[in-house]
Design a protein around this motif. Structure first.
Motif, PDB file in Angstrom:
ATOM      1  N   GLU A  57      97.195  45.308  19.644  1.00 62.71           N
ATOM      2  CA  GLU A  57      98.424  45.370  19.136  1.00 62.71           C
ATOM      3  C   GLU A  57      98.332  45.973  17.626  1.00 62.71           C
ATOM      4  O   GLU A  57      99.352  46.580  17.089  1.00 62.71           O
ATOM      5  CB  GLU A  57      99.079  44.037  18.771  1.00 62.71           C
ATOM      6  N   ARG A  58      97.206  46.006  17.133  1.00 56.93           N
ATOM      7  CA  ARG A  58      97.059  46.484  15.504  1.00 56.93           C
ATOM      8  C   ARG A  58      96.475  47.792  15.645  1.00 56.93           C
ATOM      9  O   ARG A  58      96.147  48.345  14.665  1.00 56.93           O
ATOM     10  CB  ARG A  58      96.115  45.288  14.870  1.00 56.93           C
ATOM     11  N   GLY A  59      96.525  48.427  16.968  1.00 58.69           N
ATOM     12  CA  GLY A  59      96.047  49.825  17.100  1.00 58.69           C
ATOM     13  C   GLY A  59      94.666  50.116  17.217  1.00 58.69           C
ATOM     14  O   GLY A  59      94.178  51.446  16.893  1.00 58.69           O
ATOM     15  N   TYR A  60      93.820  49.077  17.270  1.00 57.57           N
ATOM     16  CA  TYR A  60      92.226  49.373  17.455  1.00 57.57           C
ATOM     17  C   TYR A  60      92.078  49.791  18.899  1.00 57.57           C
ATOM     18  O   TYR A  60      92.763  49.743  20.050  1.00 57.57           O
ATOM     19  CB  TYR A  60      91.507  48.045  17.226  1.00 57.57           C
ATOM     20  N   THR A  61      91.052  50.951  18.885  1.00 56.10           N
ATOM     21  CA  THR A  61      90.654  51.567  20.122  1.00 56.10           C
ATOM     22  C   THR A  61      89.892  50.508  20.968  1.00 56.10           C
ATOM     23  O   THR A  61      89.049  49.581  20.461  1.00 56.10           O
ATOM     24  CB  THR A  61      90.156  52.813  20.043  1.00 56.10           C
ATOM     25  N   PHE A  62      89.500  50.736  22.353  1.00 61.09           N
ATOM     26  CA  PHE A  62      88.581  49.985  23.094  1.00 61.09           C
ATOM     27  C   PHE A  62      87.161  50.314  22.602  1.00 61.09           C
ATOM     28  O   PHE A  62      86.436  49.085  22.354  1.00 61.09           O
ATOM     29  CB  PHE A  62      88.838  50.494  24.524  1.00 61.09           C
ATOM     30  N   ALA A  63      86.871  51.464  22.027  1.00 64.22           N
ATOM     31  CA  ALA A  63      85.452  51.619  21.474  1.00 64.22           C
ATOM     32  C   ALA A  63      85.295  50.619  20.300  1.00 64.22           C
ATOM     33  O   ALA A  63      84.273  49.983  20.056  1.00 64.22           O
ATOM     34  CB  ALA A  63      85.145  53.120  21.096  1.00 64.22           C
ATOM     35  N   THR A  64      86.486  50.553  19.319  1.00 67.25           N
ATOM     36  CA  THR A  64      86.132  49.836  18.223  1.00 67.25           C
ATOM     37  C   THR A  64      86.110  48.525  18.511  1.00 67.25           C
ATOM     38  O   THR A  64      85.204  47.560  17.951  1.00 67.25           O
ATOM     39  CB  THR A  64      87.497  50.185  17.226  1.00 67.25           C
ATOM     40  N   ILE A  65      87.031  47.956  19.273  1.00 65.85           N
ATOM     41  CA  ILE A  65      87.048  46.678  19.903  1.00 65.85           C
ATOM     42  C   ILE A  65      85.594  46.188  20.251  1.00 65.85           C
ATOM     43  O   ILE A  65      85.228  45.181  19.930  1.00 65.85           O
ATOM     44  CB  ILE A  65      88.083  46.323  20.783  1.00 65.85           C
ATOM     45  N   SER A  66      85.177  47.034  20.972  1.00 69.13           N
ATOM     46  CA  SER A  66      83.671  46.690  21.922  1.00 69.13           C
ATOM     47  C   SER A  66      82.806  46.521  20.629  1.00 69.13           C
ATOM     48  O   SER A  66      81.882  45.779  20.479  1.00 69.13           O
ATOM     49  CB  SER A  66      83.362  47.858  22.691  1.00 69.13           C
ATOM     50  N   SER A  84      94.243  37.226   8.896  1.00 67.39           N
ATOM     51  CA  SER A  84      95.503  37.317   8.342  1.00 67.39           C
ATOM     52  C   SER A  84      96.850  38.084   9.199  1.00 67.39           C
ATOM     53  O   SER A  84      96.287  39.220   9.755  1.00 67.39           O
ATOM     54  CB  SER A  84      95.835  37.860   6.837  1.00 67.39           C
ATOM     55  N   ASP A  85      97.819  37.419   9.510  1.00 70.51           N
ATOM     56  CA  ASP A  85      98.431  38.178  10.348  1.00 70.51           C
ATOM     57  C   ASP A  85      99.470  38.932   9.386  1.00 70.51           C
ATOM     58  O   ASP A  85     100.370  39.673   9.928  1.00 70.51           O
ATOM     59  CB  ASP A  85      99.766  37.087  11.157  1.00 70.51           C
ATOM     60  N   ASP A  86      99.337  38.585   8.185  1.00 69.17           N
ATOM     61  CA  ASP A  86     100.233  39.458   6.984  1.00 69.17           C
ATOM     62  C   ASP A  86      99.354  40.372   6.532  1.00 69.17           C
ATOM     63  O   ASP A  86      98.692  40.187   5.488  1.00 69.17           O
ATOM     64  CB  ASP A  86     100.915  38.546   6.242  1.00 69.17           C
ATOM     65  N   LEU A  87      99.419  41.704   6.934  1.00 67.87           N
ATOM     66  CA  LEU A  87      98.427  42.740   6.548  1.00 67.87           C
ATOM     67  C   LEU A  87      99.261  43.821   5.492  1.00 67.87           C
ATOM     68  O   LEU A  87      98.651  44.955   5.462  1.00 67.87           O
ATOM     69  CB  LEU A  87      97.868  43.562   7.561  1.00 67.87           C
ATOM     70  N   ARG A  88     100.271  43.189   5.029  1.00 74.89           N
ATOM     71  CA  ARG A  88     101.016  44.044   4.025  1.00 74.89           C
ATOM     72  C   ARG A  88     100.619  44.275   2.627  1.00 74.89           C
ATOM     73  O   ARG A  88     101.004  44.999   2.004  1.00 74.89           O
ATOM     74  CB  ARG A  88     102.544  43.674   3.859  1.00 74.89           C
ATOM     75  N   GLY A  89      99.581  43.176   2.558  1.00 78.36           N
ATOM     76  CA  GLY A  89      99.139  43.244   0.862  1.00 78.36           C
ATOM     77  C   GLY A  89      98.031  44.342   0.732  1.00 78.36           C
ATOM     78  O   GLY A  89      97.760  45.142   1.607  1.00 78.36           O
ATOM     79  N   LEU A  91      95.050  44.491   0.137  1.00 76.41           N
ATOM     80  CA  LEU A  91      93.673  44.319   0.894  1.00 76.41           C
ATOM     81  C   LEU A  91      93.830  44.225   2.426  1.00 76.41           C
ATOM     82  O   LEU A  91      92.792  44.321   3.074  1.00 76.41           O
ATOM     83  CB  LEU A  91      92.724  43.358   0.319  1.00 76.41           C
ATOM     84  N   GLY A  92      95.029  44.475   2.973  1.00 74.00           N
ATOM     85  CA  GLY A  92      95.254  44.369   4.283  1.00 74.00           C
ATOM     86  C   GLY A  92      95.478  45.662   4.883  1.00 74.00           C
ATOM     87  O   GLY A  92      95.411  45.882   6.090  1.00 74.00           O
ATOM     88  N   PHE A  93      95.273  46.552   4.058  1.00 69.96           N
ATOM     89  CA  PHE A  93      95.672  48.148   4.656  1.00 69.96           C
ATOM     90  C   PHE A  93      94.842  48.606   5.730  1.00 69.96           C
ATOM     91  O   PHE A  93      94.936  49.157   6.583  1.00 69.96           O
ATOM     92  CB  PHE A  93      95.494  49.133   3.460  1.00 69.96           C
ATOM     93  N   PHE A  94      93.381  48.429   5.402  1.00 64.65           N
ATOM     94  CA  PHE A  94      92.413  48.911   6.274  1.00 64.65           C
ATOM     95  C   PHE A  94      92.496  48.211   7.406  1.00 64.65           C
ATOM     96  O   PHE A  94      91.933  48.572   8.713  1.00 64.65           O
ATOM     97  CB  PHE A  94      91.147  49.088   5.614  1.00 64.65           C
ATOM     98  N   ARG A  95      92.520  46.846   7.623  1.00 65.28           N
ATOM     99  CA  ARG A  95      92.425  46.022   8.642  1.00 65.28           C
ATOM    100  C   ARG A  95      93.701  46.234   9.643  1.00 65.28           C
ATOM    101  O   ARG A  95      93.571  46.030  10.688  1.00 65.28           O
ATOM    102  CB  ARG A  95      92.397  44.785   8.322  1.00 65.28           C
ATOM    103  N   SER A  96      94.695  46.882   9.082  1.00 64.37           N
ATOM    104  CA  SER A  96      95.978  47.229   9.916  1.00 64.37           C
ATOM    105  C   SER A  96      95.850  48.515  10.567  1.00 64.37           C
ATOM    106  O   SER A  96      96.674  49.131  11.259  1.00 64.37           O
ATOM    107  CB  SER A  96      97.027  47.187   9.147  1.00 64.37           C
ATOM    108  N   LYS A  97      94.777  49.327  10.178  1.00 69.13           N
ATOM    109  CA  LYS A  97      94.503  50.836  10.587  1.00 69.13           C
ATOM    110  C   LYS A  97      93.341  50.868  11.486  1.00 69.13           C
ATOM    111  O   LYS A  97      92.225  50.421  11.410  1.00 69.13           O
ATOM    112  CB  LYS A  97      94.358  51.547   9.600  1.00 69.13           C
ATOM    113  N   ALA A  98      93.621  51.699  12.540  1.00 66.80           N
ATOM    114  CA  ALA A  98      92.587  52.230  13.453  1.00 66.80           C
ATOM    115  C   ALA A  98      92.040  53.463  12.909  1.00 66.80           C
ATOM    116  O   ALA A  98      90.949  53.738  13.057  1.00 66.80           O
ATOM    117  CB  ALA A  98      93.059  52.483  15.065  1.00 66.80           C
TER     118      ALA A  98
END
Length: 255
Positions: A57-66, A84-89, A91-98
């Protein structure tokens, strides 16, 4: 521990049976316990499916998840990445991005950083890809770099330090792996190399699998100890320097 048939597992996870099989085929989900022709899944399978769903749901690919799930098996908590489910801060930028664009990286780290730093980032395994979009392979390291840049540490210094740490850890890894090979494959470089059989190779693989999380803990514990010592030494030197400066600046007629 509660067990599920595949259709019950899919229903509990809120997905369909086909997705369960896809994740299993891609190596994201461990195989079930077999009893006759029936596969039985447990609570750990259900937790893994829920984690995979969140990551997708956060945009990670199968390869990254693996890669992340593999890391979790060796002592690195995937939940830390998704804590954190709130990635708007900030320091949440990179975790919200694939993936991130070059423009986004420049916005975070500044336009002044030379292009060679991007290549160094890829060498460190933090990013991958070419062109205008790059896959985020290590969101945590990028967040740490972001924090240091915001604190005033030059990005060049951060990358250089990261490379030195990586090189030092390469030596540490070789030391741990060398312990395994010397134990299970003492003749690997000699005439006995041809005498290896599947059982010995399997023993080596199992020993290496068990060693990895232990090695992580050893490095973490020892690093914490030496870091504490180094911080104490630095504080002591700084205090001594302040005292020396104070004595030099004293008025000799003050007493």
């Amino acid at each position: 521990m509660k067990e599920y048939r595949i259709d019950d597992l899919a229903r509990a996870a809120g997905i369909n049976v086909r997705n369960v099989r896809v994740y299993q085929d891609r190596g994201l989900l461990p195989p079930p316990r077999k009893e006759g022709r029936t596969g039985w899944y447990n609570e750990s399978h259900l937790s893994r499916l829920r984690l995979i769903t969140r990551m997708l749901e956060r945009g990670y690919t199968f390869a990254t998840i693996s890669e992340l799930l593999l890391a979790s098996q060796h002592g690195i908590s995937v939940d830390e990445i998704l804590e954190s489910d709130d990635l708007r801060g900030p320091l949440g930028f990179f975790r919200s991005k694939a993936k991130v664009t070059l423009a986004e990286l420049r916005k975070v780290f500044g336009d002044h950083a030379p292009p060679t730093l991007l290549e160094r980032g890829k060498e460190l395994g933090v990013l991958s890809g070419n062109g205008e979009a790059f896959a985020v392979r290590s969101p945590r390291l990028l967040e740490i770099a972001q924090t240091l840049v915001d604190a005033g540490v030059p990005i060049e210094t951060i990358v250089e330090t990261g490379q030195r740490v990586r090189d030092d850890l390469q030596d540490v890894a070789q030391l741990f792996v060398g312990t395994i090979t010397e134990t299970f494959l003492p003749d690997m470089a000699g005439a006995g190399h041809g005498e290896l059989d599947e059982q010995r190779i399997a023993e080596l693989a199992e020993a290496a699998r068990k060693l990895r999380p232990l090695a992580n803990k050893v490095v973490d514990l020892l690093f914490s100890e030496v870091m504490e010592v180094e911080i104490s030494r630095t504080i002591s030197r700084a205090a001594t320097a302040l005292n020396d400066d104070g004595e030099e600046g004293e008025d000799p007629f003050a007493h």
